[in-house]
Every structure is written in structure tokens, then in C-alpha cells.
Motif scaffolding. Structure first.
Motif, PDB file in Angstrom:
ATOM      1  N   ARG A 171       0.855  -1.195   0.000  1.00  0.00           N
ATOM      2  CA  ARG A 171       0.000   0.000   0.000  1.00  0.00           C
ATOM      3  C   ARG A 171       0.888   1.241   0.000  1.00  0.00           C
ATOM      4  O   ARG A 171       2.078   1.175   0.355  1.00  0.00           O
ATOM      5  CB  ARG A 171      -0.948  -0.018   1.193  1.00  0.00           C
ATOM      6  N   THR A 172       0.290   2.339  -0.391  1.00  0.00           N
ATOM      7  CA  THR A 172       1.038   3.601  -0.399  1.00  0.00           C
ATOM      8  C   THR A 172       0.260   4.641   0.397  1.00  0.00           C
ATOM      9  O   THR A 172      -0.949   4.509   0.592  1.00  0.00           O
ATOM     10  CB  THR A 172       1.240   4.135  -1.836  1.00  0.00           C
ATOM     11  N   ALA A 173       0.977   5.649   0.859  1.00  0.00           N
ATOM     12  CA  ALA A 173       0.341   6.782   1.533  1.00  0.00           C
ATOM     13  C   ALA A 173       0.718   8.040   0.761  1.00  0.00           C
ATOM     14  O   ALA A 173       1.691   8.043   0.010  1.00  0.00           O
ATOM     15  CB  ALA A 173       0.852   6.873   2.965  1.00  0.00           C
ATOM     16  N   VAL A 174      -0.071   9.094   0.954  1.00  0.00           N
ATOM     17  CA  VAL A 174       0.259  10.376   0.323  1.00  0.00           C
ATOM     18  C   VAL A 174       1.131  11.155   1.304  1.00  0.00           C
ATOM     19  O   VAL A 174       0.677  11.504   2.394  1.00  0.00           O
ATOM     20  CB  VAL A 174      -1.013  11.200   0.033  1.00  0.00           C
ATOM     21  N   ALA A 175       2.390  11.378   0.917  1.00  0.00           N
ATOM     22  CA  ALA A 175       3.284  12.148   1.787  1.00  0.00           C
ATOM     23  C   ALA A 175       3.251  13.603   1.338  1.00  0.00           C
ATOM     24  O   ALA A 175       3.195  13.888   0.138  1.00  0.00           O
ATOM     25  CB  ALA A 175       4.701  11.604   1.695  1.00  0.00           C
ATOM     26  N   MET A 176       3.242  14.506   2.313  1.00  0.00           N
ATOM     27  CA  MET A 176       3.226  15.941   1.988  1.00  0.00           C
ATOM     28  C   MET A 176       4.333  16.643   2.748  1.00  0.00           C
ATOM     29  O   MET A 176       4.631  16.273   3.884  1.00  0.00           O
ATOM     30  CB  MET A 176       1.890  16.556   2.389  1.00  0.00           C
ATOM     31  N   GLN A 177       4.899  17.636   2.120  1.00  0.00           N
ATOM     32  CA  GLN A 177       5.927  18.440   2.794  1.00  0.00           C
ATOM     33  C   GLN A 177       5.725  19.905   2.465  1.00  0.00           C
ATOM     34  O   GLN A 177       5.269  20.247   1.377  1.00  0.00           O
ATOM     35  CB  GLN A 177       7.318  18.030   2.317  1.00  0.00           C
ATOM     36  N   THR A 178       6.098  20.752   3.428  1.00  0.00           N
ATOM     37  CA  THR A 178       6.128  22.183   3.161  1.00  0.00           C
ATOM     38  C   THR A 178       7.360  22.770   3.824  1.00  0.00           C
ATOM     39  O   THR A 178       8.001  22.111   4.647  1.00  0.00           O
ATOM     40  CB  THR A 178       4.843  22.880   3.654  1.00  0.00           C
ATOM     41  N   ARG A 179       7.692  24.008   3.442  1.00  0.00           N
ATOM     42  CA  ARG A 179       8.875  24.667   4.004  1.00  0.00           C
ATOM     43  C   ARG A 179       8.424  25.876   4.800  1.00  0.00           C
ATOM     44  O   ARG A 179       7.611  26.671   4.318  1.00  0.00           O
ATOM     45  CB  ARG A 179       9.807  25.113   2.872  1.00  0.00           C
ATOM     46  N   ILE A 180       8.948  25.989   6.011  1.00  0.00           N
ATOM     47  CA  ILE A 180       8.643  27.161   6.831  1.00  0.00           C
ATOM     48  C   ILE A 180       9.899  28.027   6.856  1.00  0.00           C
ATOM     49  O   ILE A 180      10.934  27.599   7.380  1.00  0.00           O
ATOM     50  CB  ILE A 180       8.273  26.755   8.287  1.00  0.00           C
ATOM     51  N   PRO A 181       9.838  29.220   6.262  1.00  0.00           N
ATOM     52  CA  PRO A 181      11.053  30.039   6.203  1.00  0.00           C
ATOM     53  C   PRO A 181      11.400  30.650   7.556  1.00  0.00           C
ATOM     54  O   PRO A 181      10.532  30.776   8.426  1.00  0.00           O
ATOM     55  CB  PRO A 181      10.686  31.138   5.198  1.00  0.00           C
ATOM     56  N   GLY A 182      12.661  31.000   7.705  1.00  0.00           N
ATOM     57  CA  GLY A 182      13.107  31.656   8.941  1.00  0.00           C
ATOM     58  C   GLY A 182      14.149  30.809   9.632  1.00  0.00           C
ATOM     59  O   GLY A 182      14.111  29.580   9.559  1.00  0.00           O
ATOM     60  N   GLU A 183      15.105  31.469  10.267  1.00  0.00           N
ATOM     61  CA  GLU A 183      16.138  30.746  11.014  1.00  0.00           C
ATOM     62  C   GLU A 183      15.510  30.194  12.281  1.00  0.00           C
ATOM     63  O   GLU A 183      14.924  30.920  13.064  1.00  0.00           O
ATOM     64  CB  GLU A 183      17.298  31.686  11.380  1.00  0.00           C
ATOM     65  N   ALA A 184      15.596  28.890  12.463  1.00  0.00           N
ATOM     66  CA  ALA A 184      15.030  28.296  13.674  1.00  0.00           C
ATOM     67  C   ALA A 184      16.162  27.722  14.509  1.00  0.00           C
ATOM     68  O   ALA A 184      17.161  27.270  13.970  1.00  0.00           O
ATOM     69  CB  ALA A 184      14.064  27.194  13.287  1.00  0.00           C
ATOM     70  N   ALA A 185      15.975  27.754  15.813  1.00  0.00           N
ATOM     71  CA  ALA A 185      16.992  27.173  16.700  1.00  0.00           C
ATOM     72  C   ALA A 185      16.745  25.671  16.766  1.00  0.00           C
ATOM     73  O   ALA A 185      16.425  25.118  17.809  1.00  0.00           O
ATOM     74  CB  ALA A 185      16.887  27.812  18.078  1.00  0.00           C
ATOM     75  N   LEU A 186      16.862  25.024  15.617  1.00  0.00           N
ATOM     76  CA  LEU A 186      16.514  23.609  15.536  1.00  0.00           C
ATOM     77  C   LEU A 186      17.707  22.861  14.954  1.00  0.00           C
ATOM     78  O   LEU A 186      18.130  23.135  13.832  1.00  0.00           O
ATOM     79  CB  LEU A 186      15.302  23.474  14.595  1.00  0.00           C
ATOM     80  N   ASN A 187      18.253  21.938  15.741  1.00  0.00           N
ATOM     81  CA  ASN A 187      19.403  21.172  15.263  1.00  0.00           C
ATOM     82  C   ASN A 187      19.103  19.699  15.167  1.00  0.00           C
ATOM     83  O   ASN A 187      19.931  18.931  14.704  1.00  0.00           O
ATOM     84  CB  ASN A 187      20.590  21.356  16.220  1.00  0.00           C
ATOM     85  N   ALA A 188      17.929  19.307  15.643  1.00  0.00           N
ATOM     86  CA  ALA A 188      17.602  17.880  15.713  1.00  0.00           C
ATOM     87  C   ALA A 188      16.563  17.536  14.655  1.00  0.00           C
ATOM     88  O   ALA A 188      15.962  18.412  14.032  1.00  0.00           O
ATOM     89  CB  ALA A 188      17.072  17.553  17.097  1.00  0.00           C
ATOM     90  N   TYR A 189      16.390  16.257  14.465  1.00  0.00           N
ATOM     91  CA  TYR A 189      15.315  15.737  13.616  1.00  0.00           C
ATOM     92  C   TYR A 189      14.139  15.498  14.566  1.00  0.00           C
ATOM     93  O   TYR A 189      14.249  14.701  15.498  1.00  0.00           O
ATOM     94  CB  TYR A 189      15.832  14.453  12.966  1.00  0.00           C
ATOM     95  N   GLU A 190      13.050  16.235  14.358  1.00  0.00           N
ATOM     96  CA  GLU A 190      11.914  16.168  15.286  1.00  0.00           C
ATOM     97  C   GLU A 190      10.842  15.256  14.699  1.00  0.00           C
ATOM     98  O   GLU A 190      10.431  15.430  13.543  1.00  0.00           O
ATOM     99  CB  GLU A 190      11.310  17.569  15.506  1.00  0.00           C
ATOM    100  N   VAL A 191      10.380  14.310  15.509  1.00  0.00           N
ATOM    101  CA  VAL A 191       9.410  13.308  15.052  1.00  0.00           C
ATOM    102  C   VAL A 191       8.191  13.351  15.974  1.00  0.00           C
ATOM    103  O   VAL A 191       8.350  13.367  17.194  1.00  0.00           O
ATOM    104  CB  VAL A 191      10.088  11.913  15.100  1.00  0.00           C
TER     105      VAL A 191
END
Ligand SMILES: Cc1cc2nc3c(=O)[nH]c(=O)nc-3n(C[C@H](O)[C@H](O)[C@H](O)COP(=O)(O)OP(=O)(O)OC[C@H]3O[C@@H](n4cnc5c(N)ncnc54)[C@H](O)[C@@H]3O)c2cc1C
Length: 346
Positions: A171-191
Motif C-alpha cells: 500500500r502507499t500513503a500520500v506524503a506531503m511536505q512544506t517549508r517554513i522560512p526563517g532561522e530556527a533554533a533547531l538542530n535535531a530531527y523532530e518526530v
């Protein structure tokens, strides 16, 4: 355009198709048919897990600096939104600009095979000693006669459907992605796991000057609305202020059982997501695409390519099969909560 005869027809110029071309023995006449005019830049998180990094090393490839981006996440932060649990574990990712990564792989592959962009394979017919594929390119219909076809046309594979109509398809799923602009204090992969959004998970991946937010949904009809909710909640949790830029989508294979993995047959070898190969638990598929594509390309050198490929495929399938029970645990809310309370359990 006249009909073409080749030793190998590779269908699809993704990671699997390019790895196949790169691994072909010298002296083989090969063509890559790719449906899209611009084959680079698929909708993807662009995180190369350690397995993908190892697959590139085995292909003797070093990613050019221009294709990598910062930060390279070293930590995965897992949030069970429904249960209010949080856990993290270490994992070293290489963060890539997927468009540049794809363009680099394709450039290398084109040194080994002719490339037909904007060429969709729409039919395959097996003969005694060859496969004839119908390729539609703009208004032209080209017949390509190939000794071996490597089906590497991704999650929505036409080759798997046309050549193996009776075989089970994952089976397949519909994957979606978007981009949020701006410098974020984010260094990890968030799940993020939240049953009201999806029975998969949502992710946030830092990229230069922006954060990618994505998720995958079983039901295409409600996917858009659910993704709005994912974006809103993930932005709030990570304190991201920007408005989402364009939204992209792509199918994601979600294997459930080992019969979803299919190596193909004597003349049609399946690789990458076409073969059902992807991690059922994380959706990471680049390593499987590179490994299986390379194995299919190498198998062409053998006097019995299909048996040779099946041998290599068995090892790759074993790795993918290990992820099936893991997926059952992490996508089941009570089992996941139990696992997240065990400190050493990633
Ligand atoms: C949103 C999203 C995020 C992801 N993030 C990650 C990640 O961060 N890390 C990771 O490891 N994996 C990730 N994956 C999975 C990974 O991208 C895929 O598993 C991997 O790229 C599959 O490669 P492939 O070569 O098998 O297929 P694809 O990359 O899909 O390539 C198939 C190619 O075949 C072409 N094609 C299709 N039909 C035809 C036809 N009939 N004729 C000719 N050409 C055709 C398509 O245009 C395409 O270019 C992600 C997947 C999604 C959907």
C-alpha cells in the motif's frame, strides 16, 4: 524516432535507477527512461541515515560539498503528542539538498547510460529473449527492446503493475511536505506521533534558513486538511513563525509484510521503492534504493542476472523485513508508549 535495442533499460532516474546505471559492467549499452523532464528534486526530507551513507561508500561515491547542507542532525527527538511523552536518541544524519543530490547522481549515471528525460514507460511485453517496452516521449512512441529491464520507477511503479499484475503490491500513503522560512533554533530531527493527524508520523527537519515539515496519510481525500493541522501544531510546538511556502506531495510505500518485497523475475529486475524496499518504520528509503539499484546493475555482469540479483536482494530484503515488526510497535499507540518508557529503545 526509430525503435531502439539496448542491453539494459532502466526505468526511472531516482536513486535506484542511478545506482543501477553506475553499477553496470563496462561495455553494456543502457538507457535510462525518466518520466519527468527535470528528474532532480523530488519531495523528500533529504536525510541520509548511516545505511545510506554506507551505501554511497560501497558505490565509491563521495557526496559533493555543494549537495550537503547544515545542520546535520545528530539527535532524533521523538514526541508522542497524544501521550505527552518525549524521548531522544542519537543518530548521525547527513543532511542534503535533495535537488542537488539528485542532479549529482544523475550526472554520474549519465556517464554510464544514455538518458531519455520526459520518457514514460507505459507498456512492457516479454518475448523469448528480450522485453519490449513502449516509451512515450512527447508525441513520439518509441519501442525499446532490452535484454534486461530494471524497474526503478518508485512508489507508483508502472513496471510492477504492468509486469506483475497478479503479485501483491504494497500500500502507499500520500506524503506531503512544506517549508517554513526563517532561522530556527533547531538542530535535531523532530518526530511527532499523533493519532488524530496520521497513523504514520510527522517530521520537522532543519534546512538552511527554513524548516521542512512533512507527514504521510493513508486517505488521500482527507490528507490536505490533516496536513494543515500538522503544520499548525508542529509550528506551535517548535515556535516557528513563518508562513508555509509551497506544498509538495509524493507517494510513500508502506510495506506491511515480506511479500510486499519483490525482486522481479528473469528479465525484469525491480529495485528501490518499486521493489517495496523502504523502512516500514521510518520511511527512510534512499539506502534501499541505492543498495538494490546497485545490486541490479551489478547482476547484469552475471551469466544468470536474475539469480545473482535474487541472492543480493535476499540480504536487502532481510534488512527491510526487520523494520516490519518495529513499525507494528511504533505505530501502535499502547506499544509505542511502552517502548518509549524504556530508555535504551530507539
Ligand atoms: C516526503 C518524503 C520524504 C522522504 N524523506 C526521506 C529521507 O529523508 N531519507 C530517506 O532515506 N528517504 C526518504 N524518503 C524515501 C525516499 O525518498 C525514497 O524511498 C527513495 O528516494 C526511492 O528512490 P527510488 O529510486 O526507488 O524511487 P524515486 O525516487 O521515486 O524515483 C523513481 C523515478 O521513476 C520515475 N518514473 C515513474 N514512473 C515512470 C515511468 N512509467 N516511466 C519512466 N519513469 C518513471 C519518476 O519520475 C522518478 O523520477 C522520503 C519519501 C517521501 C515521500
Amino acid at each position: 524516432m526509430p525503435d531502439i535495442r539496448v542491453d539494459v533499460l532502466i526505468v526511472g532516474a531516482g536513486a535506484a535507477g542511478c545506482a543501477a546505471a553506475l553499477s553496470l559492467p563496462q561495455g553494456i549499452r543502457a538507457i535510462i527512461a525518466e518520466r519527468r523532464r527535470n528528474a532532480a528534486g523530488r519531495c523528500c526530507g533529504g536525510l541520509l541515515a548511516p545505511d545510506a551513507q554506507r551505501a554511497l561508500v560501497r558505490l565509491e561515491l563521495t557526496i559533493p560539498e555543494a549537495a550537503t547542507v547544515l545542520p546535520s542532525p545528530r539527535t532524533v527527538n521523538v514526541h508522542d503528542v497524544d501521550a505527552g511523552l518525549h524521548q531522544n536518541y542519537r543518530r548521525n544524519y547527513v543532511n542534503v539538498d535533495r535537488a542537488r543530490f539528485d542532479a549529482w547522481l544523475l550526472e554520474l549515471a549519465r556517464e554510464r547510460a544514455d538518458f531519455l528525460p520526459g520518457a514514460a514507460v507505459t507498456e512492457v511485453a516479454r518475448g523469448d529473449d528480450a522485453v519490449t517496452a513502449t516509451v512515450r516521449r512527447r508525441t513520439n512512441v518509441i519501442k525499446v527492446r532490452a535484454g534486461i529491464v530494471i524497474g526503478a520507477d518508485g512508489a507508483a511503479s508502472s513496471i510492477r503493475r504492468l509486469a506483475f499484475p497478479l503479485a501483491r503490491r504494497p500500500r502507499t500513503a500520500v506524503a506531503m511536505q512544506t517549508r517554513i522560512p526563517g532561522e530556527a533554533a533547531l538542530n535535531a530531527y523532530e518526530v511527532f506521533f499523533a493519532r488524530r493527524w496520521t497513523n504514520f508520523y510527522a517530521w520537522a527537519i532543519p534546512k538552511p534558513g527554513e524548516v521542512l515539515i512533512g507527514s504521510a496519510f493513508d486517505d488521500p481525500a482527507s490528507a490536505g486538511g490533516r496536513f494543515d493541522e500538522v503544520i499548525r501544531c508542529v509550528k506551535e510546538r517548535l515556535a516557528l513563525a513563518g508562513d508555509p511556502l509551497e506544498r509538495r506531495s509524493r507517494l510513500l510505500t508502506r510495506p506491511r509484510r515480506t511479500s510486499d518485497f519483490h525482486a522481479g523475475d528473469e528479465r525484469i529486475l525491480l529495485a528501490g521503492e518499486t521493489a517495496g524496499l523502504i523502512s516500514a518504520s521510518s520511511g527512510e528509503g534512499i539506502s534501499y534504493a541505492l543498495e538494490s539499484g546497485a545490486a541490479a546493475g551489478r547482476a547484469v555482469a552475471s551469466t544468470e542476472p536474475a539469480s545473482e540479483y535474487r541472492r543480493a536482494f535476499a540480504g536487502i530484503r532481510r534488512r527491510a523485513a526487520w523494520k516490519l515488526p518495529k513499525a507494528r510497535v511504533i505505530f501502535s499507540p499502547p506499544l509505542r508508549r511502552f517502548a518509549m518508557r524504556i530508555p535504551w529503545c530507539p
